[in-house]
Structure formats: structure tokens, C-alpha cells
Design a protein around this motif. Sequence first.
Motif, PDB file in Angstrom:
ATOM      1  N   TYR A  71      31.425  43.660  36.322  1.00 14.04           N
ATOM      2  CA  TYR A  71      31.305  42.247  35.950  1.00 14.04           C
ATOM      3  C   TYR A  71      31.352  42.082  34.421  1.00 14.04           C
ATOM      4  CZ  TYR A  71      29.375  37.599  35.352  1.00 14.04           C
ATOM      5  OH  TYR A  71      29.177  36.298  34.969  1.00 14.04           O
ATOM      6  N   CYS A  77      35.059  36.838  38.682  1.00 13.94           N
ATOM      7  CA  CYS A  77      33.847  36.145  39.122  1.00 13.94           C
ATOM      8  C   CYS A  77      33.095  37.040  40.106  1.00 13.94           C
ATOM      9  CB  CYS A  77      34.219  34.832  39.792  1.00 13.94           C
ATOM     10  SG  CYS A  77      35.097  33.707  38.695  1.00 13.94           S
ATOM     11  N   TYR A  78      31.903  36.590  40.473  1.00 16.91           N
ATOM     12  CA  TYR A  78      31.065  37.386  41.374  1.00 16.91           C
ATOM     13  C   TYR A  78      31.736  37.675  42.719  1.00 16.91           C
ATOM     14  CZ  TYR A  78      27.036  36.591  38.324  1.00 16.91           C
ATOM     15  OH  TYR A  78      26.169  36.565  37.276  1.00 16.91           O
ATOM     16  N   HIS A 152      43.385  32.065  38.649  1.00 12.47           N
ATOM     17  CA  HIS A 152      42.133  31.504  38.122  1.00 12.47           C
ATOM     18  C   HIS A 152      42.327  30.828  36.763  1.00 12.47           C
ATOM     19  CE1 HIS A 152      40.324  33.691  41.406  1.00 12.47           C
ATOM     20  NE2 HIS A 152      40.795  34.826  40.926  1.00 12.47           N
ATOM     21  N   ASN A 155      39.438  28.977  34.933  1.00 15.76           N
ATOM     22  CA  ASN A 155      38.388  29.734  34.240  1.00 15.76           C
ATOM     23  C   ASN A 155      38.697  29.940  32.760  1.00 15.76           C
ATOM     24  OD1 ASN A 155      36.959  30.017  36.626  1.00 15.76           O
ATOM     25  ND2 ASN A 155      37.867  31.993  37.099  1.00 15.76           N
TER      26      ASN A 155
END
Length: 194
Positions: A71, A77-78, A152, A155
Amino acid sequence: MIERRALPKIESFVDIVLSYDNQEFRRNFRLSRGTFHRIVDHLAGKVERREYKGGRLQLTLEKHILTALWYFANTECYRPIASRFEVSDSTEIKSVDGIVSALVKNKNKLIRWPKGEQLCRNENGFRAFQGMPDVVGAIDGTHIVIPGPNQHQENYINRKGYHSIVVQVVCDHEMKYMSVNNGWPGSVHDARVF
């Protein structure tokens, strides 16, 4: 009769990661395998780990640390990290929080500030340069403009409305880099990068 062959066992992602050569490990985690093992050794017994019903631990310490380091080192992301390491989203979030807490509590062993002569030189330099006592480094962040990534994109849109990555730098009194941290998506706040 049709003969069925046994399917090969799929390795867990942790097994795959632990088999990376040193270059691949550094590329994915932004630290060496030796540093990873030092972190594991320093945090052994210091990371809060809950148990499932029946007393089985959720994660090995190595997996706990690897999921958090992935991470920290990547712009994921998670959810995709949790999927990659075969843990739940909430377990991944708790892994990151637990490792951050343990690192902060044990920072004297893991985070190295300038020492001795270098510490004095930095402090004296800041005092002479700007009259600031007890300062050994200056930190700031900036946004580097990038084309929108294929995945993404949202983001990477920063508060000013364009795609970027965040770079955080710590400099000494001579404006020499002491630390550079980059690659965070533009939407990430400076405080989180810090």
C-alpha cells in the motif's frame, strides 16, 4: 475412461512475492529485502494482531507487513491490494493502520535522522540561514503533472483539477535532498503522504 490430471496448486501472492529476486522486490516495495526483514525483526511482538474465533491468527506478521508495504509503495487502493493478498478490505485497512502505529512507536529503531556531526551541521546551517533553531530538515510537497492514466483516472485529479502525482521532499540547509517520496496519486492530501 477420461484420465484427469491434478491441477497445479496456485501459489499465494505472498509466496510469489517472497520468491521475487532482489531487484523485483525493490521495484514493487521500494525497499530492499534486507530492509523488509529488519522491519519484520523490529516489529515482531509489537504489532497488534487479532485472532479469529478459535484462536487462529488472521495474518502472519510477514503478510501483515507486506500488505501494508505494498500500500505504501504503490498507487493502489485498499480493495485491489486486499484481493491480491487474499484478505478482506477491512483486514487490509487494519494492516496499514497497525503497521503505521507500530512504525511510529518504534521510530527510533527504524527511522534514521541525521546524527552526530551531520545533525549539528544541519541544525547550525538552518540557524545561520534563516535563524531557525532546532531544525534539521525542511519538508514540502508538490504536484507533477501527468497524462491521465488508463485506470483510476479520478484518483489522480488533484484539488486544482488536473492529473498529477504527489512528490514529497526533505532537504537540508544546503537544499540537498535527504529524502524523496513520490508516486502518490494527485488526490492524496500532503498530510497522508507525510
